[in-house]
Design a protein around this motif. Structure first.
Motif, PDB file in Angstrom:
ATOM      1  N   ASP A  65       0.829  -1.133  -0.321  1.00 17.82           N
ATOM      2  CA  ASP A  65      -0.320   0.219   0.174  1.00 17.82           C
ATOM      3  C   ASP A  65       0.690   0.696   0.101  1.00 17.82           C
ATOM      4  N   ILE A  84      -5.525   2.145  -1.129  1.00 16.81           N
ATOM      5  CA  ILE A  84      -5.247   1.805   0.516  1.00 16.81           C
ATOM      6  C   ILE A  84      -5.881   0.758   1.362  1.00 16.81           C
ATOM      7  N   ASP A  85      -4.938  -0.258   2.116  1.00 21.59           N
ATOM      8  CA  ASP A  85      -5.198  -0.951   2.606  1.00 21.59           C
ATOM      9  C   ASP A  85      -6.202  -0.674   4.140  1.00 21.59           C
ATOM     10  N   ARG A 131      -5.404   7.712   5.814  1.00 18.44           N
ATOM     11  CA  ARG A 131      -4.832   8.295   5.145  1.00 18.44           C
ATOM     12  C   ARG A 131      -4.545   9.044   3.993  1.00 18.44           C
TER      13      ARG A 131
END
Lengths: 364, 301
Positions: A65, A84-85, A131
């Protein structure tokens, strides 16, 4: 006038692409990224769950990611992309913000959390915004384009930080506070009614389930303040003037209804909706007269295709009326762009740039 | 070889319908409900989660936890959320008037279902499987068609009983999770319909979902390809028309040709592993009754 779109990209720090699933948000986010990089901006596209071909086009490896420079680019600026993980971001969030390793491990090792953290309400939305916040704070990019995760109702996304904060606010975690006491896990501070409800639940679900829950809540208290601070920071970021929202929708009655609703709701939240993009609209190539004329053609294939076109046209005419009502209701408060469906797949940077050009043309 | 439709939803108790967002799951679910109701079954079309799609679709005043008939259809519809399912379950077993009131008025219930990982999902699955497991109030239906969440969330839900069992081995929660999982894995009782479009993202998601379901639960999901554009002429004719000077016509022909090629490509990809059960054409209508009727007709063929 492509300047319209270009100005949007140049004059802002963050563009958020919102909308429900299946409308092409990820593709549009990526194509805006190519345009911004072409304008000389150092751009990051943050995406959730990209299609394989799009991921390949952006040089993304779905198991990693980190922010990656998109390969094969030749822009005035630079294009970066990241997946995005959700699980990883949430784990890292906890590891970073818990007071110490013991506290972090208590959450990360909680069995309910381990097995079921993906079902945690609002966690995917929360991690996307977390994030985004991290990327903004790193100050590494001129522009960040956020592709939002698919929600059944697009509004869910924007209320996620408040929701996840509310979940772990004091009044709720208090129920489970005194787990060490001989009186059981339920704090004496809570009402008798609540106590009865929880006790009954224990009868029905079993002691072990409630124990794990208690442990989970108690552990989450460690990151509670940070959760609140971050959700305030996200809220502040999203309502700042350098953050703009685009609502992506498809040419479909229910989706247009949703876009209408979003338009009103975003305004109420104090966010700036810049434009509504209707993706994959059916292109009206033929006018009534031309199809009438051509129907007199002697060629059977021509006739069949024209009759078929008539079916398409009638079907979409109704949707067009919805689209026009919507355009009128916006009254210049936001732009409405329409990208026709060309029936093609997007499979490389060049295709993404082509799509961005169409978007530019549509933004006149 | 085509998989018999009979083996997919006839003689089943529960049919879960899922697919990527925007592929038309809800319409297909309604079509299956109608087709089975026409075949004489008592059918419930169940929506899950917080919000109802069918309320607007059929312009009904309300769809709630208690099933209600759909006007002009011969099946019922209900909306089961984690909260309403859990509440019903608790009330059924506690049977105390005072508690009844408490559960309705206490905010704890809502918060708890939202916060506790997996609880909402297990409550919904518990409700769906309650008739078979003979727990809770009786459900007088032969078949429940579930308009499930989109693939990502659906997969998380289907994994919940297993996850819950791993976390909680003892007590009623562990026991119930095991029973729910048994129903989900029982091919005689339960089947899974995956709706896809002949486009890249839906096809990829469909195949991934199918593989995941096989790996996680050992069950096979059956594919329905939806909104297939039936083009009345050959690709050759389209190519010729695409080359003519007739401005609008040639563009439309090229558009159709692109669609035709795309459909061929993704049909092949989608059906490499297992054949689709049914291919539902693009229906040029904006009328709910007509849409459901047409889907039911196609499913009946």
């Amino acid at each position: 006038m492509i300047a319209n779109l270009d100005r949007l990209l140049k004059e802002n720090k963050v563009i958020v692409c919102a909308g429900s699933g299946g409308v092409g948000k990820t593709t549009i986010s990526a194509s805006l990224g190519t345009r911004a990089a072409g304008l000389g901006l150092k751009t990051l596209v943050l995406t959730v769950d990209p299609a394989k071909r799009l991921a390949t086009a952006l040089g993304l490896d779905l198991s990693d990611d980190s922010e990656k420079r998109v390969p094969g680019q030749n822009f005035k600026g630079e294009l970066y992309a990241a997946v995005i993980d959700s699980r990883k971001t949430f784990d890292q969030f906890i590891a970073r913000h818990a007071a110490d390793k013991t506290q972090a491990d208590r959450i990360l090792n909680n069995r309910l959390y381990q097995q079921l953290s993906t079902t945690l309400s609002g966690s995917q939305e929360f991690t996307s915004l977390e994030r985004l916040l991290e990327a903004v704070e790193s100050k590494r990019f001129d522009l960040i384009i956020l592709d939002t995760p698919p929600t059944k109702h697009a509004m869910d996304f924007f209320t996620a930080p408040q929701r996840i904060h509310a979940l772990f606010q004091d009044s709720i975690t208090k129920w489970f506070m005194d787990s060490g006491n001989s009186g059981g896990f339920i704090s004496g501070l809570i009402s008798r009614g609540t106590r009865t409800v929880i006790k009954s639940l224990e009868v029905l679900t079993g002691g072990q389930f409630i124990e794990e829950l208690v442990d989970f809540f108690a552990a989450m208290r460690a990151v509670q303040k940070t959760l609140r601070d971050r959700s305030v920071a996200v809220q502040k970021l999203l309502s700042s003037s350098s953050v703009k929202f685009l609502v992506i929708t498809s040419f479909d009655a229910a989706k247009i209804e949703e876009a209408k609703y979003l338009h009103g709701a975003l305004k109420k939240l104090g966010f700036t909706l810049e434009a509504v993009i209707i993706n994959r609209a059916f292109p009206l190539w033929l006018h009534d007269e031309s199809s009438q004329k051509a129907l007199k053609s002697n060629d059977p294939a021509t006739q069949k295709v024209l009759l078929f076109f008539e079916e398409f046209r009638k079907f979409h005419a109704f949707r067009y009326s919805l689209y026009e009502d919507f355009a009128k209701s916006l009254k210049g408060s936001a732009n409405l762009f329409r990208i026709p469906d060309f029936g093609e797949d997007i499979s490389g940077l060049a295709d993404l740039q082509k799509l961005a050009n169409r978007l530019g043309e549509a933004s006149t | 070889m085509k998989v018999g439709k009979d083996s997919v939803w006839s003689n089943k108790k529960i049919v879960f319908v899922t697919g990527k967002g925007g592929v038309g799951k809800s319409l297909i679910a309604a079509g299956i409900a109608r087709q089975q109701a026409l075949a004489g079954k008592r059918v419930l079309l169940a929506e899950i989660g917080e919000n109802s799609y069918y309320k607007d679709f059929w312009q009904l005043s309300e769809i709630g936890h208690e099933p209600r008939p759909v006007p002009k259809e011969n099946f019922d519809v209900a909306l089961w959320s984690g909260e309403s399912s859990l509440r019903e379950y608790v009330l059924f077993y506690l049977k105390v008037e005072r508690l009844y009131k408490l559960f309705f008025e206490n905010k704890v219930m809502r918060s708890l279902v939202n916060v506790a990982p997996g609880l909402s999902e297990i409550a919904i699955l518990g409700k769906i499987t309650s008739g078979i497991r003979k727990v809770g109030p009786p459900l007088p239906y032969d078949l429940i068609v579930v308009d499930t969440f989109a693939t990502g969330h659906a997969l998380a839900m289907f994994r919940t009983p297993k996850g819950m069992m791993e976390a909680i081995r003892m007590g009623p929660m562990g026991h119930q999770s095991r029973e729910i999982l048994n129903v989900l894995q029982n091919r005689e009782l339960t089947s899974y319909v995956l709706v896809s479009l002949l486009e890249e993202l839906p096809v990829v998601e469909t195949l991934e979902f199918q593989a995941q379901m096989k790996a996680d639960l050992g069950v096979e999901a059956h594919i329905i390809e939806n909104r297939v554009v039936r083009i009345p002429v050959t690709e050759n004719s389209l190519e010729k028309l695409g080359d003519t000077n007739e401005a609008g016509l040639s563009e439309f022909a090229r558009f159709l040709k692109a669609i035709s090629e795309k459909q061929t490509r993704y049909h092949a990809q989608l059906t490499k592993q297992s054949p689709p059960v049914v291919s539902v054409p693009m229906i040029f209508s904006n009328e709910p009754k007509e849409l459901v009727d047409r889907v039911a007709e196609v499913l009946n063929l």
